[in-house]
Structures are given as structure tokens and as C-alpha cells.
Design an enzyme around this catalytic site. Structure first.
Site, PDB file in Angstrom:
ATOM      1  N   LYS A   1       0.825  -1.276  -0.163  1.00 12.27           N
ATOM      2  CA  LYS A   1      -0.108   0.236   0.010  1.00 12.27           C
ATOM      3  C   LYS A   1       0.758   1.319   0.103  1.00 12.27           C
ATOM      4  CE  LYS A   1      -3.806  -2.005   2.806  1.00 12.27           C
ATOM      5  NZ  LYS A   1      -4.900  -1.720   1.998  1.00 12.27           N
TER       6      LYS A   1
ATOM      7  N   ARG B   1     -10.529 -11.252   1.464  1.00 17.06           N
ATOM      8  CA  ARG B   1     -11.578 -12.212   0.942  1.00 17.06           C
ATOM      9  C   ARG B   1     -10.664 -13.564   1.090  1.00 17.06           C
ATOM     10  NH1 ARG B   1     -11.879  -8.825  -4.162  1.00 17.06           N
ATOM     11  NH2 ARG B   1     -11.201  -7.404  -2.535  1.00 17.06           N
TER      12      ARG B   1
END
Length: 522
Positions: free
Chosen positions: A290, A364
Site C-alpha cells: 500500500k 477475502r
């Protein structure tokens, strides 16, 4: 923040009219009129008075708004929260240490008043204060403000205690999410929740380790799906790798899999409601790193785990007659020499192959095994997974609503009602396999863990749907909802009872959802 019955040095009311039999030591109607209020339609206007008693106590009158009678039930309760929270903060600033909150009026919801006071007074920091005696620095003591209900019926007293319990749970979630990742590791998270539930009736807590996850096929190359010949050809590259534990490869911090079992229903064998919470205690993005700006917010990427476990604390302490199972996969997502790489293909617990297009779409991956494990092991009729899953949800809904994807209109209505009642609101999002599915079905594997920038929240939800056991069967009865709380994870601007920072949402809505579900089953 616990209430107390110590002698008050401040009184708070939302009554702006004179009422007979009021427990207040002053006439709120006359004082309100003397202060020249603006009488605005919106709630929150507050007036402070000094010397309302012989011992110079403070008085605070907070309006719920001139339009409160026209509001729905949930909005009226929110008006009480706003009014009480504003007044409590003003009294604290003025120096009050013990506040008596009037809950005698027919328009005052005691639960909402207790929630407001507790939430508004929540404060998190790790600052130190220099000890003048020895010059050392120590944790700065929290300057507590005590509060208790004034007047009201037995029903109001019961609602007040409920409000304290619910607010405690939301504040617990806020604290878990605020604590930095070096203090809130997967192990520390599990120990804290186990401590919160120690001695609570009908509760069992199980803290699983990585060895357990491997035994449960959360970290095994699926030879059946791959084919025995292909596995042989892979040779030394046929390493153990699966969706949950694949995320752990970049960190030395041990992963955990936390389970909470609460059997509050009369029939202890009845199918439980299942909550699944994403527990990434720090998310750097892994190899798909990130940007550094605001990366510290990713200490709160375990918000799903924090909210479902804190909700369980409230549900169990309130003895809501329902069976509940909570599962939370916990790990860090960091880059490292053994970290999962973009392009890797891994296998989920249910045998599906997954291409990892982006290691920053790790939530996920940990949820997929957890959802499949929970739905195959406990056979729930209702399962809800909660996660700070996608930046796309922040863009779509901001920090006002939590996004809901579900296969059940009935479940959506129940969540929506709970959210409206607690003003911890949800917004339904599209779960359209035909429209969005091709974005995650076009790789070399069964599924790709990202589907591009377009409709990112929708493709993430569709990905998770593949791991809800039985959902695609003809006449399927399982009700599933995926709730993306990426937007509601933190407040970027302060509100009456929510300072800037982690919110602990949607704990209030989950507790109300459980209460209503239990009532419907009686």
C-alpha cells in the site's frame, strides 16, 4: 464507562418544558426559556447553567429538536443520543465529575441516553505523564466522568443497563481497532476477547493455531482438484498453500483462528446464527504494498473481527436467547521472503483454485476458508460475514452506511430494521453474478481475488459467495449476508458521540438484530 450512584455535581435533562413530578432540582422549562434558545428543528442545542442547587451543581438542558415528534422511532432515539452526548461533553469541559441524567420523561429512551453518555465519553490515547516524584513517565490516568440515571421506571432502569452493555461492547470494538498492531497481535486479540468473556454463562471460547488450520485443510495443496499427475509433475513446487494461511507467509507473528460459542437459546442444539469477522491485525498490502500515507489506519483492518466478537460479548452478557457462533481468522499481511506473490495460485478449503492477482485483496482469502468452515461445520440457517474489505465501499457510501450484499430479501429486511432502529444504518448493494461475475472468472484459476477497479465491492462479495456451503443448491435455505464496513470503520469528522477515529460500528445494529431474531423465535 460504568454508571454510578455517587452524589451528582451536575444534572442533565432533555426536557425543555416544565413537568410535574420531575426528579430535577430545577424547573427545566423556565430555565430553558430564560436562555433564549434558538429552538432549532435539529437536535443537540444545549444550554449550561451554574448553581442550580445549593451546592452549586451544574445544570444542562439539551434539546432533542422541535421536530422530534414527527420522527420515526429510530430517529427519535438518535435525537436523544445527540442531545445527551452534546450535553455530557459540555459538562465534562465545565469540570463536572458526576452527572445525573434524567430518564423520567416519556420521550426519553433510557437505553439511548446510556449509550450516548458512554460513547461520548470514550477516550483512547497512549500518552504518558511525567511523575514529578521520580521523573519517570507513566501511562496518563483516564479522567473519568461518572454518570447515572435519574428518575424513571423499572423499565427505564432495565433499558439503561442494556444501553451500558451495548455501549461497552461498541467501545470495546473501538479500543481493539485503535490499539497499534504491535500491541494488538492475533494472540493479544484472542486473549483480550477470552478475558472479556471469562465467567459469562453459556459461552465457550476456542483459540486455534496454525497447526489446527492445516489439519482442517486450510493449508493443503488440493491434490484431488489439481489432479494426481499434475501434482507429481510439480515435484518440489507442490508446497502446502491455502487461502487463509497463504496470507500469513510474510509475517513471523503466529496466526490464530478464534471461535466463540454462545448457547443462549432454550434449545442448545438449535442451529446457530454465525458471524464471521475478518481479522487482519495489520495490513501492509503484502507484496502489493500500500502507499505509506495513512497506512497506520490499517491497524483497524481487523474491524470485522472486532465488531463481531464485541457484539458477541454484548449478546452473551444480555443473555439474549439465541445460539451464536463467531469465527475470526486472525493474521498480519506483510511482505517477506516467503510471502504470497501476485500470480500465485492457491486452493481454498472447498477445493476451488484462486489466482492471487493482488496480495492487498487478502481479506477475502482469509474469509473464504472461515466461511466455508463455519457453514459446513455448524450448518447455520443464517450467516453474516463482516469485513473492512474494499476501498470501493468507501467511495460508494462514505462513512454513513455499511454496505450489505445478500441472497435473502428477508435477511436484508431484518438487518435494515435493526440498523434503522439503532441508527447504525446499512445500505443494500447489488449481488449480480451475471453482471459482475466475469470480472473474477477470467483467470487460469476458478476465481481471481480481484476483478479490477470497476465495482470492486461487488466482485469481492461475489467471490465470498462461492464459499457459503449450500448457497447454490436448488431451493437453498441458507441466508447469507456480506457486510463491507470499510467506510464505517472510522470517522473522518467528529460527531456528537463519535470522536474522530475508529467507530466500532455496526455493534449496536448487530445486537439489535440478534435481539429481534431471538424474539421472533419465541
Amino acid at each position: 464507562m460504568a454508571s454510578t450512584t455517587s452524589k451528582p455535581d451536575a444534572y442533565l435533562t432533555t426536557s425543555t418544558t416544565t413537568s410535574e413530578g420531575s426528579p430535577l432540582p430545577f424547573d427545566s422549562g423556565k430555565l430553558w426559556a430564560s436562555a433564549r434558545p434558538k429552538n432549532e428543528k435539529k437536535p443537540g442545542e444545549t444550554k449550561l447553567f451554574f448553581g442550580v442547587t445549593g451546592d452549586n451543581a451544574f445544570g444542562a438542558i439539551a434539546s432533542t429538536g422541535t421536530a422530534v415528534d414527527k420522527l420515526g422511532d429510530g430517529e427519535r432515539k438518535e435525537a436523544v443520543r445527540i442531545a445527551v452526548a452534546n450535553a455530557v461533553k459540555k459538562l465534562k469541559e465545565a469540570g463536572a465529575k458526576s452527572i445525573a441524567i434524567d430518564v423520567s420523561g416519556k420521550d426519553v429512551d433510557a437505553q439511548s441516553a446510556a449509550e450516548a453518555a458512554s460513547l461520548a465519553l470514550f477516550n483512547f490515547d497512549l500518552k504518558t505523564k511525567k511523575n514529578e516524584e521520580d521523573g519517570t513517565s507513566r501511562a496518563k490516568p483516564d479522567e473519568k466522568v461518572a454518570f447515572h440515571p435519574l428518575g424513571g421506571s423499572q423499565d427505564a432502569a432495565s433499558k439503561w443497563e442494556t444501553g451500558l452493555t451495548v455501549a461497552y461492547a461498541q467501545n470495546l470494538a473501538r479500543e481493539l481497532m485503535e490499539l497499534p498492531a504491535n500491541m494488538m497481535t492475533p494472540t493479544a486479540f484472542c486473549n483480550r476477547i477470552a478475558g472479556e468473556l471469562k465467567g459469562v454463562e453459556n459461552v465457550d471460547v476456542h483459540i486455534r493455531d496454525e497447526a489446527w488450520a492445516k489439519e482442517k485443510n486450510m493449508a493443503r495443496l488440493n491434490s484431488k482438484a489439481l489432479g494426481a499427475q499434475n501434482k507429481t509433475n510439480l515435484g518440489k513446487f507442490a508446497v502446502e498453500q491455502n487461502t487463509f494461511l497463504s496470507v500469513t507467509h510474510g509475517t513471523d507473528e503466529p496466526a490464530k483462528f478464534l471461535e466463540i460459542h454462545y448457547k443462549g437459546a432454550a434449545d442448545k442444539s438449535a442451529a446457530p446464527v454465525v458471524f464471521v469477522g475478518k481479522g487482519i491485525t495489520f495490513d501492509s498490502g503484502g507484496i502489493s504494498l500500500k502507499p505509506s500515507a495513512n497506512m497506520k489506519l490499517m491497524r483497524g483492518d481487523m474491524g470485522g473481527a472486532a465488531t463481531v466478537t464485541s457484539s458477541a460479548v454484548a449478546i452473551a452478557k444480555l443473555k439474549i436467547p439465541i445460539n451464536l457462533v463467531v469465527v475470526t481468522p486472525l493474521t498480519e499481511n506483510l511482505p517477506g521472503p516467503s510471502a504470497t506473490k501476485p500470480g500465485d495460485v492457491i486452493y481454498a478449503m472447498n477445493g476451488k483454485s484462486v489466482e492471487v492477482d493482488n496480495t492487498d485483496a487478502e481479506g477475502r482469502l482469509v474469509l473464504s476458508d472461515a466461511i466455508y468452515y463455519a457453514t459446513t461445520t455448524y450448518k447455520p440457517k443464517t450467516v453474516i460475514d463482516v469485513a473492512t474489505l474494499t476501498g470501493a465501499m468507501v467511495i460508494a457510501l462514505g462513512n454513513v452506511y455499511s454496505g450489505v450484499f445478500t441472497n435473502s430479501d428477508e435477511l436484508w429486511k431484518e438487518l435494515d430494521i435493526a440498523g434503522q432502529e439503532t441508527f447504525d444504518r446499512f445500505w443494500r448493494m447489488p449481488l449480480d453474478d451475471e453482471g459482475y461475475g466475469p470480472q473474477i472468472y477470467g483467470s487460469n484459476a476458478d476465481l481471481c481475488n480481484t476483478g479490477g477497479k470497476e465495482a470492486g465491492s461487488c466482485t469481492a462479495a461475489l467471490f465470498l459467495k462461492h464459499f457459503v456451503d449450500g448457497i447454490d443448491k436448488e431451493n437453498a435455505t441458507i441466508r447469507w449476508a456480506h457486510i463491507d464496513i470499510a467506510g464505517t470503520m472510522d470517522a473522518t469528522r467528529p460527531g456528537p458521540y463519535q470522536a474522530k477515529g475508529m467507530t466500532g460500528r455496526p455493534v449496536r445494529a448487530f445486537v439489535e438484530f440478534a435481539r429481534r431474531m431471538a424474539a421472533s423465535q419465541q
